[in-house]
Design a protein around this motif. Structure first.
Motif, PDB file in Angstrom:
ATOM      1  N   GLN A 326     -25.635  22.043 -42.687  1.00  0.00           N
ATOM      2  CA  GLN A 326     -24.538  21.543 -42.879  1.00  0.00           C
ATOM      3  C   GLN A 326     -25.119  20.298 -43.878  1.00  0.00           C
ATOM      4  O   GLN A 326     -25.667  20.335 -43.408  1.00  0.00           O
ATOM      5  N   GLN A 327     -23.664  20.024 -44.859  1.00  0.00           N
ATOM      6  CA  GLN A 327     -24.819  19.065 -46.000  1.00  0.00           C
ATOM      7  C   GLN A 327     -23.765  18.171 -46.053  1.00  0.00           C
ATOM      8  O   GLN A 327     -24.072  16.793 -46.588  1.00  0.00           O
ATOM      9  N   SER A 328     -23.206  17.207 -44.545  1.00  0.00           N
ATOM     10  CA  SER A 328     -22.379  15.852 -44.823  1.00  0.00           C
ATOM     11  C   SER A 328     -22.720  16.082 -43.144  1.00  0.00           C
ATOM     12  O   SER A 328     -22.481  16.813 -41.938  1.00  0.00           O
ATOM     13  N   GLY A 329     -22.939  14.630 -42.793  1.00  0.00           N
ATOM     14  CA  GLY A 329     -22.343  13.869 -41.131  1.00  0.00           C
ATOM     15  C   GLY A 329     -23.568  14.371 -40.864  1.00  0.00           C
ATOM     16  O   GLY A 329     -24.742  13.832 -41.295  1.00  0.00           O
ATOM     17  N   LEU A 330     -23.986  14.877 -39.876  1.00  0.00           N
ATOM     18  CA  LEU A 330     -24.883  15.232 -39.381  1.00  0.00           C
ATOM     19  C   LEU A 330     -25.233  16.667 -39.580  1.00  0.00           C
ATOM     20  O   LEU A 330     -25.626  17.438 -39.759  1.00  0.00           O
ATOM     21  N   CYS A 331     -26.513  16.563 -40.774  1.00  0.00           N
ATOM     22  CA  CYS A 331     -27.839  17.361 -41.664  1.00  0.00           C
ATOM     23  C   CYS A 331     -27.968  18.630 -40.637  1.00  0.00           C
ATOM     24  O   CYS A 331     -29.097  17.741 -41.002  1.00  0.00           O
ATOM     25  N   TYR A 332     -27.722  19.011 -39.746  1.00  0.00           N
ATOM     26  CA  TYR A 332     -27.959  20.177 -39.351  1.00  0.00           C
ATOM     27  C   TYR A 332     -28.569  21.403 -39.856  1.00  0.00           C
ATOM     28  O   TYR A 332     -27.501  21.888 -40.430  1.00  0.00           O
ATOM     29  N   SER A 333     -29.801  21.957 -39.061  1.00  0.00           N
ATOM     30  CA  SER A 333     -30.156  23.445 -39.434  1.00  0.00           C
ATOM     31  C   SER A 333     -29.968  24.131 -38.412  1.00  0.00           C
ATOM     32  O   SER A 333     -30.652  23.934 -37.443  1.00  0.00           O
ATOM     33  N   ALA A 334     -29.041  24.879 -37.744  1.00  0.00           N
ATOM     34  CA  ALA A 334     -28.808  25.455 -36.951  1.00  0.00           C
ATOM     35  C   ALA A 334     -29.836  26.496 -36.739  1.00  0.00           C
ATOM     36  O   ALA A 334     -30.096  26.628 -35.611  1.00  0.00           O
ATOM     37  N   ARG A 335     -30.398  27.180 -37.822  1.00  0.00           N
ATOM     38  CA  ARG A 335     -31.514  28.252 -37.663  1.00  0.00           C
ATOM     39  C   ARG A 335     -32.239  27.254 -36.888  1.00  0.00           C
ATOM     40  O   ARG A 335     -33.242  27.690 -35.608  1.00  0.00           O
ATOM     41  N   ASP A 336     -32.699  25.930 -37.446  1.00  0.00           N
ATOM     42  CA  ASP A 336     -33.783  24.873 -36.388  1.00  0.00           C
ATOM     43  C   ASP A 336     -33.462  24.811 -34.993  1.00  0.00           C
ATOM     44  O   ASP A 336     -34.173  24.995 -33.869  1.00  0.00           O
ATOM     45  N   ILE A 337     -32.035  24.303 -35.056  1.00  0.00           N
ATOM     46  CA  ILE A 337     -31.585  24.214 -33.186  1.00  0.00           C
ATOM     47  C   ILE A 337     -31.535  25.021 -32.612  1.00  0.00           C
ATOM     48  O   ILE A 337     -32.110  25.197 -32.015  1.00  0.00           O
ATOM     49  N   ALA A 338     -31.515  26.340 -33.023  1.00  0.00           N
ATOM     50  CA  ALA A 338     -31.535  27.843 -32.506  1.00  0.00           C
ATOM     51  C   ALA A 338     -33.113  28.038 -31.839  1.00  0.00           C
ATOM     52  O   ALA A 338     -33.398  28.458 -30.657  1.00  0.00           O
ATOM     53  N   ILE A 339     -33.855  27.109 -32.384  1.00  0.00           N
ATOM     54  CA  ILE A 339     -35.665  27.776 -32.220  1.00  0.00           C
ATOM     55  C   ILE A 339     -35.549  26.539 -30.814  1.00  0.00           C
ATOM     56  O   ILE A 339     -36.320  27.045 -30.080  1.00  0.00           O
ATOM     57  N   PHE A 340     -35.366  25.249 -31.207  1.00  0.00           N
ATOM     58  CA  PHE A 340     -35.420  24.151 -30.553  1.00  0.00           C
ATOM     59  C   PHE A 340     -34.654  24.564 -28.661  1.00  0.00           C
ATOM     60  O   PHE A 340     -35.828  24.824 -27.874  1.00  0.00           O
TER      61      PHE A 340
END
Ligand code: ADP
Ligand code: ZN
Ligand code: ZN
Length: 725
Positions: A326-340
């Motif tokens: 995601q490039q704005s607001g909460l700049c999360y990486s869905a891939r990295d969150i998936a791993i978490f």
């Protein structure tokens, strides 16, 4: 008196305390309506306690605790907490932006009673004499045909046929032609291909360890049958009654993948979650996942925040794709969150790609991830396309098209095969390059390429702020033929029309694919052979199957080789592999022609050999030498203001209050690559460290200080693990 601590959608990193006489720990995760300033707002209860750091007299009362849906499960709240901590973003904003919009307003959500929503055709229905149905009852014929083709049909599909189809369905039920189908697990065996040896071994390896956390990197070339591997592993989970989350990069790919899953698992409830849904559709799908009624959850990055009660497996397809970030607001990486999430749930996660991100590949080398390979194409007769470079220094190029490419296009048209012209058009800033030895100007402080600013006659580093004058001759070979390089828009479509006046040419851009219907039409046109030449950018590279595609022509890819973005070469390779992968999927042997001035560049060597790993190793060596990720960890503080100087001043002020430890480096503020966006001027500053822990420690302390700086006229955001600058 119980006190609830509530997450609210406000940009400060704190929870808000309210008195709630009826609250118990059962309410943790429930939505609540509370007064905030002069307004009433919705939040989520994170804690229920009896003490508060505020005096009780000052605390206000919560107005209403919702019980329309079950409270958010602990696992989801923990996921939000992780995101808030890792991305240094206020918990309230994380929680509220993770909820479907429909659940963020004060109207309770009324769940419609669950209707059994699937029906299957009976023998009687199969054998019914259609000649007895009046020819004028078109709908009856169509519905029966649908059942006969698909076996099982769900209510949504029936309604899609026509609103009146539900009435016809009732008639069919009364006639005993169709029955309600229980959502039991049943695959259509007839359509399962026999697995190739490599596929079978991948399925075996992963299914041997389905009850524990592992990050599997499935490196499979295009067309190697990754989807089939996913389907088999999903089936194993469904047999155990568990749920599966499948993340994909593009909204335009969802219908296609959804269809694949529906065909394979006709009786399994599947939901797809993406930004194209309206608010109540999304809330409904979200709740079905929460209740465990939806067993397969497909979606784009936002789907990673879906509460899933009995998650057994996560798949991230095309894991290297930037749209997971995601490039704005909460700049999360869905891939990295998936791993978490997988780690938290103790289940496997599969990252699939033909060209894994260097971060993931590096994690394989470090034994954090486990790599499995699919190295040949799965379908019968399918072979890899041949890839050739056309040296545009030696052949004639007119309006961006070289003669060999034009000849090849003509041949394919004569053979009735389709061609695709892929234009690499990422807007890169020009760099200074020597035409005789290909030397480029780089920054002595951070090894990135310097950007030419013609107006000020200087070269600037967009990472650290370093500046120098434009040179007049090459420091390597002394040649004076050095010039800015790396832009060039083209009127390729017009040139093609001129060359091939009778050809049917279709140009595709982002806009034409954003609208669902338009994209569907385009795909239809392609599949029905109503197009000879497709012209487009990255969007065409992704995941679509074009069975009759014989030729791919790639125009001006070179700008990415000498770009200021250190990830540009990695992206270029990934894109070219994908776009080349579109050709020769079925029995047509594909041909790929790349127009380049640097046919001997190692990237093209690797490309011609379809060899990702050669390139990955080379790029990693470069990254290590230049101290770029994955060898260091980065965070970016972005600031925007109506005036650039305001943003830069703010960042300088931030630097003056920063006290980085020895392992953490804070660079000077610089204008962003996209220096102006929507009327706001943008700048940023980069922080990096070779230790993720040190970087995190720094960011935590930094964030507290940032919150204290007055920020009128400034908008700022922290981006941890940035991918765009
Ligand atoms: P990828 O996602 O790896 O690029 P796909 O999953 O799209 O590849 O598969 C490419 C093609 O190969 C598809 O048409 C698919 O139906 C076919 N395929 C996959 N596995 C097999 C198999 N075991 N036998 C025959 N065809 C297969
Ligand atoms: Zn030179
Ligand atoms: Zn620099």
């Amino acid at each position: 008196m119980p006190i609830i601590r509530v997450a609210l959608d406000v940009p400060v990193n704190t929870l808000f305390d309210y008195i709630a006489p009826s609250a118990t720990t059962q309410h943790i995760g429930a939505r609540v309506q509370v007064p905030f300033g002069r307004k009433m707002v919705i939040g989520v209860i994170i804690e229920v306690t009896t003490d508060s750091s505020f005096s009780k007299e000052k605390l206000r009362y919560a107005k209403y605790i919702f019980n329309d849906i079950p409270p958010l499960p602990k696992a989801l709240l923990d996921l939000f907490k992780f995101c808030s901590e890792y991305y240094h973003h206020p918990l309230g904003e994380v929680v509220m932006s993770g909820l479907p919009t429909r659940l963020r307003n004060s109207k309770p959500f009324v769940e419609k009673p669950q209707v059994k929503s699937q029906f299957h055709i009976t023998n009687k229905g199969q054998l019914a004499d259609t000649s007895l149905i009046s020819k004028r009852s078109i709908l009856k014929h169509r519905l029966l045909d649908l059942f006969r083709e698909s076996g099982v049909v769900n209510l949504i599909e029936i309604k899609q046929l026509s609103p009146g189809a539900v009435k016809v369905l009732k008639e069919f039920v009364e006639l005993g032609w169709v029955e309600e189908a229980a959502s039991i697990f049943k695959t259509k065996n007839s359509i399962e291909p026999v697995l190739r040896k490599e596929q079978a071994s991948v399925v075996n390896d992963i299914s041997a360890e389905t009850n524990q956390f592992n990050t599997w990197l499935l490196h499979g070339i295009t067309g190697s049958g990754k989807t089939e591997v996913y389907l088999r592993l999903v089936a194993l989970q469904l047999l155990q009654g568990r749920q599966v989350l499948v993340l994909i990069p593009e909204i335009s790919l969802t219908p296609q993948l959804e269809a694949v899953f529906r065909t394979r698992f006709p009786t399994i409830p599947i939901i797809s979650l993406h930004s194209g849904l309206n608010t109540s559709e999304r809330a409904k799908g979200w709740l079905q996942a929460l209740h465990g009624t939806a067993q397969i959850i497909l979606g784009t990055r936002l789907a990673v925040f879906t509460p899933i009660s009995d998650l057994g497996l996560i798949i991230v397809d095309e894991e290297q794709d930037n749209s997971f970030k995601q490039q704005s607001g909460l700049c999360y990486s869905a891939r990295d969150i998936a791993i978490f999430r997988a780690k938290y749930t103790n289940i496997p996660v599969i990252l699939g790609s033909a060209t894994p991100s260097l971060e993931s590949y590096y994690n394989v080398i470090n034994h954090r991830y486990r790599m499995l390979r699919l190295s040949s194409r799965a379908a019968d007769n399918a072979s890899l396309p041949s890839i050739r470079c056309i040296d545009t220094r030696t052949v004639r190029v007119r309006e961006g098209l070289s003669e060999p490419l034009i000849t090849a296009l003509g041949k394919k048209i004569a053979l009735n095969q389709q061609s695709l012209i892929f234009i690499n058009r990422r807007g890169f800033a020009p760099v200074l390059m020597c035409k005789s030895c290909t030397w480029t100007a780089t920054c002595s402080r951070c090894a990135s390429r310097l950007v030419v600013h013609l107006k000020d006659k200087n070269l600037r580093c967009h990472y650290c702020g370093y500046k120098e004058r434009i040179l007049s001759s090459c420091p390597e070979c002394g040649d004076q033929d050095i010039a800015p390089f790396g832009h060039g828009t083209q009127r390729v479509e017009a040139a093609l029309r001129e060359q091939f006046p009778d050809a049917r040419i279709l140009r595709i851009d982002r806009d034409s694919t954003r609208r669902k219907e338009a994209w569907k039409k385009i795909l239809e046109e392609i599949h029905e052979q109503r197009v000879d030449i497709l012209v487009g950018t990255q969007i065409l590279a992704k995941g679509h199957d074009f069975p009759n595609l014989g030729l791919v022509g790639v125009l001006n890819p070179d700008a990415s080789l000498y770009s200021t973005d250190f990830r540009a070469a990695e992206h270029l390779f990934s894109q070219l592999m994908q776009v080349a992968g579109r050709a020769g999927r079925a029995s047509t042997t594909g041909e790929v022609l790349v127009q380049t001035k640097f046919p001997n560049h190692p990237l093209y060597h690797a490309l011609r050999q379809h060899n990702y790993e050669i390139l990955a190793k080379m790029l990693l060596t470069e990254r290590r030498a230049a101290n770029f990720p994955p060898y260091v960890y980065q965070a970016l503080l972005r600031a925007e203001a109506p005036k650039l100087s305001t943003a830069l001043d703010f960042l300088s002020q931030v630097i003056s209050i920063s006290s980085p430890s020895k392992n953490v480096e804070v660079f000077d503020p610089v204008p962003a690559q996209m220096a102006k966006l929507k009327g706001m001027e943008r700048a940023h500053l980069l922080v990096q460290s070779d230790s993720r822990k040190e970087l995190q420690k720094f960011l935590t302390a930094w964030r507290v200080k940032l919150d204290k700086i007055s920020t009128r006229k400034i908008r700022w955001a922290l981006d941890v693990d940035p991918v765009e600058f």
